[in-house]
Design a protein around this motif. Structure first.
Motif, short mmCIF file in Angstrom:
data_model
loop_
_atom_site.label_atom_id
_atom_site.label_comp_id
_atom_site.label_asym_id
_atom_site.label_seq_id
_atom_site.Cartn_x
_atom_site.Cartn_y
_atom_site.Cartn_z
N LEU A 1 11.89 -7.63 -7.12
CA LEU A 1 12.04 -6.17 -7.01
C LEU A 1 11.52 -5.48 -8.26
CD1 LEU A 1 13.14 -3.68 -5.53
CD2 LEU A 1 15.37 -4.14 -6.58
N ASP A 2 11.87 -6.01 -9.43
CA ASP A 2 11.37 -5.43 -10.69
C ASP A 2 9.85 -5.41 -10.72
OD1 ASP A 2 14.00 -5.26 -11.41
OD2 ASP A 2 13.91 -6.69 -13.06
N GLU A 3 9.27 -6.52 -10.32
CA GLU A 3 7.81 -6.64 -10.35
C GLU A 3 7.16 -5.60 -9.44
OE1 GLU A 3 4.51 -9.89 -8.90
OE2 GLU A 3 6.48 -10.61 -9.51
N ILE A 4 7.71 -5.42 -8.24
CA ILE A 4 7.17 -4.44 -7.29
C ILE A 4 7.27 -3.03 -7.87
CG2 ILE A 4 7.63 -3.30 -5.07
CD1 ILE A 4 8.49 -6.10 -4.04
N LEU A 5 8.43 -2.68 -8.41
CA LEU A 5 8.64 -1.33 -8.93
C LEU A 5 7.77 -1.05 -10.15
CD1 LEU A 5 12.52 -1.09 -8.54
CD2 LEU A 5 10.79 0.05 -7.14
N ILE A 6 7.61 -2.04 -11.00
CA ILE A 6 6.75 -1.87 -12.19
C ILE A 6 5.31 -1.60 -11.76
CG2 ILE A 6 5.73 -3.10 -14.15
CD1 ILE A 6 8.54 -4.44 -14.48
N GLU A 7 4.83 -2.37 -10.77
CA GLU A 7 3.47 -2.16 -10.26
C GLU A 7 3.31 -0.74 -9.72
OE1 GLU A 7 0.90 -4.00 -10.46
OE2 GLU A 7 1.70 -5.95 -11.05
N LYS A 8 4.32 -0.24 -9.01
CA LYS A 8 4.24 1.09 -8.41
C LYS A 8 4.30 2.19 -9.47
CE LYS A 8 3.92 -0.51 -4.29
NZ LYS A 8 2.64 -0.41 -3.57
N ILE A 9 5.10 1.98 -10.52
CA ILE A 9 5.15 2.96 -11.62
C ILE A 9 3.79 3.05 -12.30
CG2 ILE A 9 6.15 3.46 -13.89
CD1 ILE A 9 8.74 2.11 -12.88
N VAL A 10 3.19 1.89 -12.56
CA VAL A 10 1.87 1.85 -13.20
C VAL A 10 0.84 2.59 -12.34
CG1 VAL A 10 -0.02 0.33 -13.88
CG2 VAL A 10 2.32 -0.27 -14.50
N TYR A 11 0.84 2.30 -11.05
CA TYR A 11 -0.13 2.94 -10.15
C TYR A 11 0.08 4.45 -10.10
CZ TYR A 11 -2.93 3.92 -6.00
OH TYR A 11 -3.87 4.43 -5.14
N LYS A 63 0.81 -1.22 0.00
CA LYS A 63 0.00 0.00 0.00
C LYS A 63 0.85 1.27 0.00
CE LYS A 63 -3.85 -2.26 2.40
NZ LYS A 63 -4.75 -2.25 3.58
N LEU A 64 2.11 1.14 -0.35
CA LEU A 64 3.00 2.28 -0.32
C LEU A 64 3.11 2.96 -1.68
CD1 LEU A 64 5.96 0.82 1.81
CD2 LEU A 64 3.92 2.04 2.60
N SER A 65 3.44 4.23 -1.67
CA SER A 65 3.68 4.96 -2.92
C SER A 65 5.01 4.53 -3.52
CB SER A 65 3.72 6.47 -2.64
OG SER A 65 4.85 6.77 -1.83
N LEU A 66 5.27 4.95 -4.75
CA LEU A 66 6.53 4.61 -5.40
C LEU A 66 7.71 5.15 -4.60
CD1 LEU A 66 8.21 3.53 -7.78
CD2 LEU A 66 7.80 5.71 -8.96
N GLN A 67 7.59 6.40 -4.13
CA GLN A 67 8.69 7.01 -3.39
C GLN A 67 8.98 6.25 -2.09
OE1 GLN A 67 6.17 8.53 -4.87
NE2 GLN A 67 6.70 10.59 -5.60
N VAL A 68 7.94 5.95 -1.33
CA VAL A 68 8.13 5.25 -0.05
C VAL A 68 8.57 3.81 -0.29
CG1 VAL A 68 7.03 4.55 2.12
CG2 VAL A 68 6.43 6.74 1.07
N THR A 69 8.05 3.20 -1.36
CA THR A 69 8.46 1.84 -1.72
C THR A 69 9.96 1.79 -2.00
OG1 THR A 69 6.30 1.20 -2.61
CG2 THR A 69 8.23 -0.01 -3.44
N ILE A 70 10.47 2.81 -2.71
CA ILE A 70 11.91 2.85 -3.01
C ILE A 70 12.71 2.97 -1.73
CG2 ILE A 70 13.72 4.29 -4.06
CD1 ILE A 70 11.73 4.85 -6.36
N GLU A 71 12.25 3.79 -0.78
CA GLU A 71 12.94 3.89 0.51
C GLU A 71 12.99 2.53 1.20
OE1 GLU A 71 11.12 6.87 2.92
OE2 GLU A 71 11.38 8.47 1.43
N LYS A 72 11.85 1.82 1.17
CA LYS A 72 11.76 0.51 1.83
C LYS A 72 12.63 -0.53 1.13
CE LYS A 72 9.19 -0.70 4.69
NZ LYS A 72 9.35 -0.91 6.16
#
Length: 725
Positions: A325-335, A287-296
């Motif tokens: 990691l790629d899958e998580i980041l791709i999902e966050k970019i799309v969102y 449930k995190l944003s792309l920015q917070v996801t990157i921090e995590k």
């Protein structure tokens, strides 16, 4: 041998000076809310808390919970002073690696590797609830041998006995040290320091990280003896071993220490733990944003690089982490793009500038690839495709696209496959008909004997660990792959299994998994059909399934398996609308059986390469008879995956109206291409298992690893059963 310590002769008032305490208070981060009150307490000389410690619980990997306390600001600074003063006065064993300046888990692992150059056997010892069972009286006696000032000892005794609050209830403390207190790690090391020196005096090589201990020896009998010596010493300290985590092993059987798996000369992360890490990372960023996801994710990646990356060389495990990691980041970019959190690629690039990766070398190209995948995914989605079902569907498509982009399929007669300037190229009649960068490829499938491949490409594939499958007319006849580690001990245990009751148990588990997958697949397709014929066959299969456990030998077991399969293939024919369907294997003439056999051949090589990677002997089966020059273990282990990977895909093709065509009695080239792509799609489909939700090709690898570990540890093997939602 006792601790050889300099006596700590400083008086209480020399240790706890006001300037020293005020300095420690100024170093607390973040600044405590009660800073002014603590200053006043320091000035008054008030060292005791009137309030109990607050506590909370965190989950452990075992399913239990660990109690953690939150010491007050005043307690923190007082205990910091104590730790800094006492640490310099105590001579600790060089075998102790936890909670000490200049020591670390990484250095402990390095010491283990050095020890394994001289010793082949180990006893892995874990102390049961160590922090919670430290005896206060024994600890105080040890402290009195180190500390002269009774007032300092009294203060430590106070911290040991201080009560805590849990859900508005007061709990007294009569044993153990609080996890969360600054002082507790030092006290735990003091408690076991004599133990460390005692083992050294006995000539026992050991490494201790808190309550996690390794004892080294040249034989199994030797480490068993050392384990007994250690247990007998700890008994008067009122400590005992955790039997679930204490065991004997060897360098060939493998063992786990501080999160690292040792096997032969290789180090890796346990696959189940790896899957847990991936699942946990996905859950924590859900449930995190792309920015917070990157921090995590940066915290996780940096932690991995600081520890595991300095030890682990398993490319497969690094790839799995990178893919997650790629899958998580791709999902966050799309969102972020679809919900207008970020409006352009440049904005996304700016946010992604600091993101860390597990294994990517070229950061810029990696970011561009993530953007490309994310935008491709958005192009496939409908405007309101944020629903969970749609996301899961697009995730599956992404994984299916990914597997196809990393595999080369050669089906043209007369084709030549070679490598030029870092690219694998397929030539037909002198013209390049397909090419791909060699760094992206993980597998090559040669689907006829009239294609050729360059020896230089074979050499590069061997070096880069790229599998090559050779298949002709639905029959796999060769494979180029690699292994992580081969252990003669594993092969001997495999051979014993073939003749043992335990081996029969493993064989039963394989057949039970296969039968359950057959039953589940028929049930899945009969949910809407409500076909009475299928209901009848399901009932018969379930009755036969119950007989598997009581089978007295393999002959009876195979008889039950055959009876279930007769019902299953009858149900298969009903599902595809071919009531007179008969399952045939070799020399099949009809297109459906040829398609099944072709798909099985692709699956067969997947399972075979996974077994080879684990260093297992392919010619020591559990279920099938030993046959000269035939890898019968593959015949066994493929059984669990036939239905979820192949049968379901063939049914799906036929039910969607796809035509399976023949040319001169054999499957046509377009049909072979359709089957290969369909199997690739199914292998890339995320599927629930005990390892979390993962593509089937990963589950195959995890299952073969679990099979090997079950053999080595003589524990129950659990087969793979596919659940249909």
């Amino acid at each position: 041998m006792k601790m050889m310590n300099s006596i700590f002769s400083k008086r209480f008032e020399e240790v706890f000076t006001k300037p020293r305490l005020h300095y420690e208070l100024s170093q607390l981060k973040p600044i405590p809310k009660d800073r002014d009150e603590v200053r006043k307490a320091i000035d008054r000389g008030d060292f005791f808390d009137s309030e109990p410690k607050q506590s909370f619980f965190i989950p452990k990997s075992s399913g239990e919970y660990r109690k953690i306390v939150l010491p007050s600001s005043k307690t923190k600074i007082i205990q910091r002073v104590l730790v800094n003063e006492l640490s310099s006065s105590i001579k600790f064993s060089n075998r102790s690696y936890a909670f000490r300046r200049g020591k670390s888990p990484l250095k402990a692992i390095g010491r283990v590797r050095d020890a394994l150059k001289h010793f082949n056997h180990i006893a892995k010892v874990d102390i049961w609830h160590f922090f919670d069972t430290i005896d206060h009286e024994i600890l105080i006696k040890k402290l009195k041998k180190i500390i002269n000032d009774e007032q300092i000892i009294h203060l430590i005794a106070y911290y040991l006995s201080q009560g805590s609050m849990e859900k508005n209830r007061w709990f007294d403390k009569s044993e153990g040290v609080y996890q969360g207190d600054v002082l507790s790690p030092l006290l735990s090391n003091i408690y076991l320091n004599d133990f460390d020196f005692y083992l050294e005096e006995k000539g026992i090589m050991h490494i201790r990280y808190s309550d996690d201990i390794l004892l080294f020896g040249s034989t199994k009998e030797e480490v068993s003896k050392y384990r007994k010596i250690a247990s007998e010493y700890l008994h008067p300290l009122k400590l005992k071993f955790n039997t679930k985590k204490t065991y004997l092993s060897s360098i060939d059987r493998g063992f786990e220490y501080l999160g690292v798996s040792f096997l032969g000369n290789s180090l890796s992360i346990d696959n189940v733990k790896l899957a847990r890490k991936i699942t946990k990372l996905k859950e924590q960023t859900l449930k995190l944003s792309l920015q917070v996801t990157i921090e995590k994710t940066n915290q996780k990646v940096q932690g991995f690089k600081n520890y595991y990356a300095k030890l682990i060389e398993d490319e497969t495990q690094l790839r799995l982490l990178q893919e997650a990691l790629d899958e998580i980041l791709i999902e966050k970019i799309v969102y972020a793009k679809q919900h207008k959190k970020l409006n352009s690629k440049d904005e996304i690039r700016k946010v992604m500038r600091e993101v860390l990766s597990y294994s990517e070398q070229n950061h810029k190209h990696w970011i561009e690839r993530l953007l490309s995948h994310a935008y491709d995914k958005m192009a496939m989605q409908k405007p309101l495709a944020s629903a969970q079902k749609k996301v899961a569907k697009e995730k599956r498509k992404y994984l299916q696209k990914q597997i196809k982009s990393t595999e080369i399929v050669v089906s043209d007669f007369g084709a030549f496959v070679g490598i030029w300037q870092g690219k694998i190229k397929i030539k037909l009649k002198g013209k390049v008909i397909a090419e791909a960068p060699v760094n992206r490829i993980k597998r090559i499938l040669l689907l006829n004997k009239k294609s050729t491949i360059s020896t230089y490409l074979i050499s590069e594939c061997a070096k880069r660990k790229i599998d090559i499958d050779f298949i002709e007319r639905s029959t796999p006849y060769a494979m180029l792959t690699y292994y992580h580690h081969i252990s003669p001990e594993v092969h001997l245990e495999q051979l014993k299994l073939y003749f043992s009751a335990q081996g029969l148990g493993y064989a039963k588990e394989i057949i039970m998994s296969k039968a359950k997958n057959q039953i589940n697949l028929v049930k899945y397709y009969n949910r809407r059909r409500k076909n009475e014929v299928l209901f009848g066959k399901i009932e018969i299969m379930e009755k036969l399934y119950k007989k598997i456990k009581s089978a007295k030998d393999k002959k009876v077991l195979m008889g039950i398996e055959g009876s279930i399969s007769v019902q299953y293939w009858g149900a298969f024919g009903t599902i595809i609308g071919v009531e007179d369907f008969i399952r045939t294997h070799q020399n099949s003439r009809d297109e459906i059986n040829q398609a099944i056999n072709y798909a099985y051949a692709i699956l067969y090589n997947r399972v075979q390469s996974a077994l080879i990677h684990e260093g297992l002997n392919l010619y020591y089966p559990l279920l099938h008879s030993v046959q000269s020059n035939k890898p019968t273990l593959v015949y066994d282990m493929v059984e669990e995956f036939r239905q979820p990977v192949v049968d379901r895909e063939i049914i799906s093709l036929l039910n969607r109206g796809k035509k399976l065509n023949q040319t001169n009695g054999l499957l046509s080239k377009p049909t072979i291409k359709l089957i290969v792509q369909s199997v690739q799609d199914r292998l890339a489909t995320p599927t629930k298992s005990r390892y979390g939700k993962s593509p089937l090709y990963n589950i195959i690898s995890f299952q073969m690893n679990q099979f090997k570990r079950s053999i080595l540890t003589k524990t129950t093997y659990k087969g793979f059963v596919n659940r249909y939602n």
